[in-house]
Design an enzyme around this catalytic site. Structure first.
Site, mmCIF file in Angstrom:
data_model
loop_
_atom_site.group_PDB
_atom_site.id
_atom_site.type_symbol
_atom_site.label_atom_id
_atom_site.label_comp_id
_atom_site.label_asym_id
_atom_site.label_seq_id
_atom_site.Cartn_x
_atom_site.Cartn_y
_atom_site.Cartn_z
ATOM 1 C CD GLN A 183 30.343 -38.886 -41.358
ATOM 2 O OE1 GLN A 183 30.950 -39.647 -40.603
ATOM 3 N NE2 GLN A 183 29.029 -38.897 -41.471
ATOM 4 C CD1 TRP A 211 17.753 -40.822 -43.790
ATOM 5 C CD2 TRP A 211 17.690 -42.207 -42.066
ATOM 6 N NE1 TRP A 211 16.428 -41.115 -43.550
ATOM 7 C CE2 TRP A 211 16.367 -41.980 -42.507
ATOM 8 C CE3 TRP A 211 17.898 -43.067 -40.980
ATOM 9 C CZ2 TRP A 211 15.273 -42.569 -41.893
ATOM 10 C CZ3 TRP A 211 16.803 -43.656 -40.378
ATOM 11 C CH2 TRP A 211 15.509 -43.403 -40.837
ATOM 12 C CG HIS A 220 31.596 -40.190 -34.613
ATOM 13 N ND1 HIS A 220 31.905 -41.032 -33.560
ATOM 14 C CD2 HIS A 220 30.243 -40.168 -34.673
ATOM 15 C CE1 HIS A 220 30.800 -41.504 -33.017
ATOM 16 N NE2 HIS A 220 29.767 -40.993 -33.680
ATOM 17 C CD GLU A 279 22.644 -40.002 -32.722
ATOM 18 O OE1 GLU A 279 23.787 -39.962 -32.229
ATOM 19 O OE2 GLU A 279 22.415 -39.845 -33.923
#
Length: 307
Positions: A183, A211, A220, A279
């Site tokens: 990340q 973004w 995640h 999303e």
């Protein structure tokens, strides 16, 4: 044949050869001009595309940008698999996108069902609640996708994907666990992209955060989040977009995800709460009881956790 006739024949032959040379030269010139115009045209088009292009579109967003080619192993969970890389430029884990209030669906006035207790599966990670540096988990591979998930929830994810397939909806696991270091690479790359465009350090970081999730704020990294679309999604789409909500695959996931302990993590109209744009592909494991409560009451994980 007289000498005069022979000379006349030579002259005619010379004229023919000269005409052929002129025609050949003219044809060659035309071809060169056409090629030159084509090169200029495509060069101008490429320059205009670069100038007008949003910097974020050259990378996968959010979490979908390739930095170490980790996502090139993304494949469909079915044998006929899809090897579309996750070039995802999906806008999102960062700053909220304002939505028309008409699109917002408020939670019911009276809660549906009894609220379950919070547990390891409902740990909240967002821009205001970064992931604890002490957080640890054990992960394992999901089916034959090459993706990893928390071992405590991996069976649930596999069951959801397999049952969707049995129902006629082949799914594509775009992304699941991402390490903090990965990340950091995504975020750093996006920051550098903005800096190359002339942004100062602070502004570049702020723009990049719109973004790509700031390291430590992406679900995640918990190994409890999964980006899922249809197995044929990338046949007609180059990125993750809201249009996925118009597919039958999305409808199946939305209706059944809670049965496996998952929730649609960033629902439409709740951006002011999640601080992340809608999303329809992002699902988060929270446990079956919590998932059914959250989905039935149309609330977010933030609201479930009382923040």
């Amino acid at each position: 044949m007289t000498k005069e006739q022979a000379e006349k024949l030579k002259q005619e032959r010379r004229k023919k050869r000269l005409r052929k040379k002129r025609i050949k030269a003219f044809t060659t010139l035309i071809i060169i001009i056409i090629l030159f115009c084509a090169i200029v045209f495509f060069a101008i088009k490429a320059v205009m595309h670069f100038v007008n292009k949003d910097p974020s579109s050259s990378l996968a967003s959010t979490d979908s940008v390739q930095v170490v080619n980790e996502n090139k192993n993304d494949v469909e969970i079915t044998p006929e698999g899809e090897t579309k890389p996750e070039e995802d430029s999906k806008p999102a884990e960062g700053t909220a996108v304002e939505n028309n209030s008409e699109s917002q669906t408020p939670p019911p006035t009276q809660p549906v069902g009894e609220k379950p207790e919070q547990s390891w599966s409902t740990v909240l990670v967002n821009v205001d609640h970064p992931m604890s540096k002490d957080y640890t988990m054990e992960v394992r591979d999901i089916l034959d996708t090459g993706k990893k998930f928390d071992v405590r929830a991996a069976d649930n994810l596999e069951a959801m994907l397999n049952d969707a397939k049995k129902a006629g909806y082949n799914m594509f696991l775009v992304s699941s666990y991402r390490s903090l270091s990965y990340q950091e690479g995504l975020y750093s790359r996006k920051v550098n992209e903005y800096k190359k465009l002339g942004y100062d350090e602070e502004t570049a970081k702020a723009e990049a955060a719109k973004w790509v999730a700031i390291p430590g704020t992406s679900e995640h990294a918990l190994a409890l989040a999964a980006d899922i679309v249809s197995s044929t999604w990338y046949n007609t789409n180059s990125d993750l977009t809201e249009e996925f909500e118009n597919t039958e695959h999305f409808k199946w996931l939305y209706e059944h995800c809670a049965d496996y302990g998952f929730i649609l993590r960033y629902p439409k109209g709740r951006e002011s709460t999640t601080h992340i744009s809608y999303e329809p592909w992002h699902y988060r494991y929270v446990g079956v009881d919590a998932a059914k409560y959250i989905m039935a009451n149309n609330i977010t994980l933030e609201e479930f956790c009382g923040v």
